[in-house]
Design a protein around this motif. Sequence first.
Motif, PDB file in Angstrom:
ATOM      1  N   ASP A 172      39.616  44.404  -1.813  1.00  0.00           N
ATOM      2  CA  ASP A 172      40.081  45.189  -0.890  1.00  0.00           C
ATOM      3  C   ASP A 172      39.342  45.479   0.542  1.00  0.00           C
ATOM      4  N   VAL A 173      39.816  45.359   1.541  1.00  0.00           N
ATOM      5  CA  VAL A 173      39.054  45.684   2.814  1.00  0.00           C
ATOM      6  C   VAL A 173      39.352  46.955   3.265  1.00  0.00           C
ATOM      7  N   VAL A 174      38.899  47.982   3.421  1.00  0.00           N
ATOM      8  CA  VAL A 174      38.751  49.150   4.112  1.00  0.00           C
ATOM      9  C   VAL A 174      39.020  49.147   5.305  1.00  0.00           C
ATOM     10  N   ILE A 175      39.957  49.698   6.043  1.00  0.00           N
ATOM     11  CA  ILE A 175      40.288  49.461   7.410  1.00  0.00           C
ATOM     12  C   ILE A 175      40.399  50.882   8.123  1.00  0.00           C
ATOM     13  N   GLU A 176      40.465  52.129   7.348  1.00  0.00           N
ATOM     14  CA  GLU A 176      40.366  53.312   7.779  1.00  0.00           C
ATOM     15  C   GLU A 176      39.933  54.279   6.750  1.00  0.00           C
ATOM     16  N   ALA A 177      39.211  55.267   7.239  1.00  0.00           N
ATOM     17  CA  ALA A 177      38.834  56.319   6.191  1.00  0.00           C
ATOM     18  C   ALA A 177      38.767  57.713   6.913  1.00  0.00           C
ATOM     19  N   ASN A 178      39.453  58.566   6.284  1.00  0.00           N
ATOM     20  CA  ASN A 178      39.600  59.639   6.846  1.00  0.00           C
ATOM     21  C   ASN A 178      40.111  59.804   8.404  1.00  0.00           C
ATOM     22  N   GLY A 179      40.811  58.914   8.687  1.00  0.00           N
ATOM     23  CA  GLY A 179      41.523  58.805   9.928  1.00  0.00           C
ATOM     24  C   GLY A 179      40.458  58.172  10.935  1.00  0.00           C
ATOM     25  N   GLN A 180      39.544  57.717  10.679  1.00  0.00           N
ATOM     26  CA  GLN A 180      38.408  56.679  11.341  1.00  0.00           C
ATOM     27  C   GLN A 180      38.676  55.146  11.008  1.00  0.00           C
ATOM     28  N   LYS A 181      38.766  54.418  12.040  1.00  0.00           N
ATOM     29  CA  LYS A 181      38.783  52.947  11.977  1.00  0.00           C
ATOM     30  C   LYS A 181      37.580  52.630  11.438  1.00  0.00           C
ATOM     31  N   ILE A 182      37.454  51.655  10.563  1.00  0.00           N
ATOM     32  CA  ILE A 182      36.517  51.068   9.794  1.00  0.00           C
ATOM     33  C   ILE A 182      36.408  49.707   9.976  1.00  0.00           C
ATOM     34  N   ASP A 183      35.037  49.292  10.352  1.00  0.00           N
ATOM     35  CA  ASP A 183      35.072  47.719  10.514  1.00  0.00           C
ATOM     36  C   ASP A 183      33.408  47.396   9.971  1.00  0.00           C
ATOM     37  N   ASN A 184      32.812  48.216   9.465  1.00  0.00           N
ATOM     38  CA  ASN A 184      31.469  48.206   9.127  1.00  0.00           C
ATOM     39  C   ASN A 184      31.239  48.898   7.748  1.00  0.00           C
ATOM     40  N   PHE A 185      30.609  48.475   6.722  1.00  0.00           N
ATOM     41  CA  PHE A 185      30.439  49.131   5.396  1.00  0.00           C
ATOM     42  C   PHE A 185      29.656  50.305   5.677  1.00  0.00           C
ATOM     43  N   PHE A 186      28.749  50.462   6.440  1.00  0.00           N
ATOM     44  CA  PHE A 186      27.894  51.272   6.847  1.00  0.00           C
ATOM     45  C   PHE A 186      28.531  52.466   7.183  1.00  0.00           C
ATOM     46  N   ASP A 187      29.515  52.327   8.236  1.00  0.00           N
ATOM     47  CA  ASP A 187      30.276  53.489   8.530  1.00  0.00           C
ATOM     48  C   ASP A 187      31.216  54.025   7.366  1.00  0.00           C
ATOM     49  N   LEU A 188      31.851  53.225   6.583  1.00  0.00           N
ATOM     50  CA  LEU A 188      32.260  53.790   5.359  1.00  0.00           C
ATOM     51  C   LEU A 188      31.490  54.568   4.389  1.00  0.00           C
ATOM     52  N   GLN A 189      30.070  54.190   4.506  1.00  0.00           N
ATOM     53  CA  GLN A 189      29.230  55.013   3.697  1.00  0.00           C
ATOM     54  C   GLN A 189      28.882  56.212   4.389  1.00  0.00           C
ATOM     55  N   GLN A 190      28.663  56.199   5.431  1.00  0.00           N
ATOM     56  CA  GLN A 190      28.379  57.644   6.224  1.00  0.00           C
ATOM     57  C   GLN A 190      29.536  58.624   6.070  1.00  0.00           C
ATOM     58  N   ILE A 191      30.723  58.203   6.067  1.00  0.00           N
ATOM     59  CA  ILE A 191      32.000  59.059   5.829  1.00  0.00           C
ATOM     60  C   ILE A 191      31.851  59.639   4.289  1.00  0.00           C
ATOM     61  N   ILE A 192      31.931  58.603   3.527  1.00  0.00           N
ATOM     62  CA  ILE A 192      31.918  58.992   2.053  1.00  0.00           C
ATOM     63  C   ILE A 192      30.501  60.061   1.754  1.00  0.00           C
ATOM     64  N   ALA A 193      29.597  59.802   2.053  1.00  0.00           N
ATOM     65  CA  ALA A 193      28.369  60.476   2.109  1.00  0.00           C
ATOM     66  C   ALA A 193      28.351  61.838   2.333  1.00  0.00           C
ATOM     67  N   VAL A 194      29.378  62.406   3.392  1.00  0.00           N
ATOM     68  CA  VAL A 194      29.319  63.885   3.668  1.00  0.00           C
ATOM     69  C   VAL A 194      30.689  64.416   3.075  1.00  0.00           C
ATOM     70  N   ARG A 195      31.409  63.770   2.257  1.00  0.00           N
ATOM     71  CA  ARG A 195      32.719  64.337   1.876  1.00  0.00           C
ATOM     72  C   ARG A 195      32.886  64.522   0.423  1.00  0.00           C
ATOM     73  N   SER A 196      31.665  64.804  -0.281  1.00  0.00           N
ATOM     74  CA  SER A 196      31.709  64.976  -1.886  1.00  0.00           C
ATOM     75  C   SER A 196      32.667  66.031  -2.003  1.00  0.00           C
ATOM     76  N   ASN A 197      33.419  65.928  -3.084  1.00  0.00           N
ATOM     77  CA  ASN A 197      34.492  66.794  -3.707  1.00  0.00           C
ATOM     78  C   ASN A 197      35.519  67.245  -2.563  1.00  0.00           C
ATOM     79  N   ALA A 198      35.593  66.212  -1.584  1.00  0.00           N
ATOM     80  CA  ALA A 198      36.851  66.664  -0.468  1.00  0.00           C
ATOM     81  C   ALA A 198      37.767  65.237  -0.705  1.00  0.00           C
ATOM     82  N   PRO A 199      39.001  65.686  -0.884  1.00  0.00           N
ATOM     83  CA  PRO A 199      40.085  64.515  -0.947  1.00  0.00           C
ATOM     84  C   PRO A 199      39.853  63.761   0.388  1.00  0.00           C
TER      85      PRO A 199
END
Length: 405
Positions: A172-199
Amino acid sequence: MLGLIQTALTYIIPFLLVLTVVVTIHELGHYWAARACRVAIDQFSIGFGRRIFGWRDRQGVEWRVGWIPLGGYVRFSGDENAASVPDQNNLSAMRQKIEAEQGPGAADRFFHFKPVWQRAFITAAGPLANFVLAIIIFAFLLMSVGETVIPARVAAVQPGSPAAAAGFRVDDVVIEANGQKIDNFFDLQQIIAVRSNAPTQFLVDRGGQVVSLSATPERRVMPDRMGGEQKIGVLGISSPADAGQRTVRRYGPLEAVGAGAERTWRVLSTTVYYLGRIVTGRESADQLGGPLRIAQASGQVAQSGAQGAPDATTMLLGSAVALLGLTAVLSVGIGFMNLLPVPVLDGGHLLFYAYEAVARRPLAAKVQAAGYRVGLALLLGLMLFATWNDLQQLRVFKFLGGLIS
């Protein structure tokens, strides 16, 4: 003795360099805005305490370097009475005194007698300079060094993880996370890191089809680069970095400025979001760091930048590049912190100016003085709390306990 020298070179000097650059640019923002508004300026200081050296320019401003390199300030003419003359009666008395000593119209060059919009502009120019510095640094790094890009492709899914429960699949290629466009795994990690226990909503490209998934990153205690621990959100997916799927992307000048502004906004919005989670109790307050952790981060970043360098020149260059990145992030943090509506900070002054603009008169002197005292107490309390967290994270108390036992 050698250990002390090594500690200074590893942690203290990088920390002071980063802090001095960020604070100096902040104060220069106030300075240049004041010059643009023709405000009389007495002194610009890098550092506090007794002067090591300095000079006076043609405008009569004393430029000085103090022996305590933990900040700086710009002092406008009349600032020594700034806390005691904020209301209309005291301002009138101050104007009479200035014009009696320096002649008619002299008070118009003093900060306190400038229109409220100019005072607000001068006050806001400090944090604004910090944001501009971050944009410039990010743009410079993107042009000169570039950024490492790892495709946001799912290389593996941990069994029993939030990603597995949400239906993520390998490739699977993640193209958007929490409404933000994603083209780099680092950006995806940053979003996930600050959204613990948040759908969190994700869009993934699965064999040419866009699939919507919802996952809730779980909070885990993970080791950080500073030898301590951090509580971050984890989804349970692996990047393809281990397979060598990474490239270096470099930007042209205009593109780099735009990307630098976007990164500055991302750091700012993430900071605001994370602090909001702390205030609302959705995140632990023990993650707040203070000067000790910043100093340690400076040392670790400098070391990581120099790691693997074949010679001393390359080592210094690598450390400088790494510290520049940290300077940009810290500059955003300092700019944001100063905009908080707390008296003694720039944001508190802006709050008072907003009242003055609406009420057409300054807030009463007693109210402002009380606000300054409360603001100072809050600021000192926050610094003590953050320093306590630093000592806990650095395991100082466990170390001391081991020595005592």
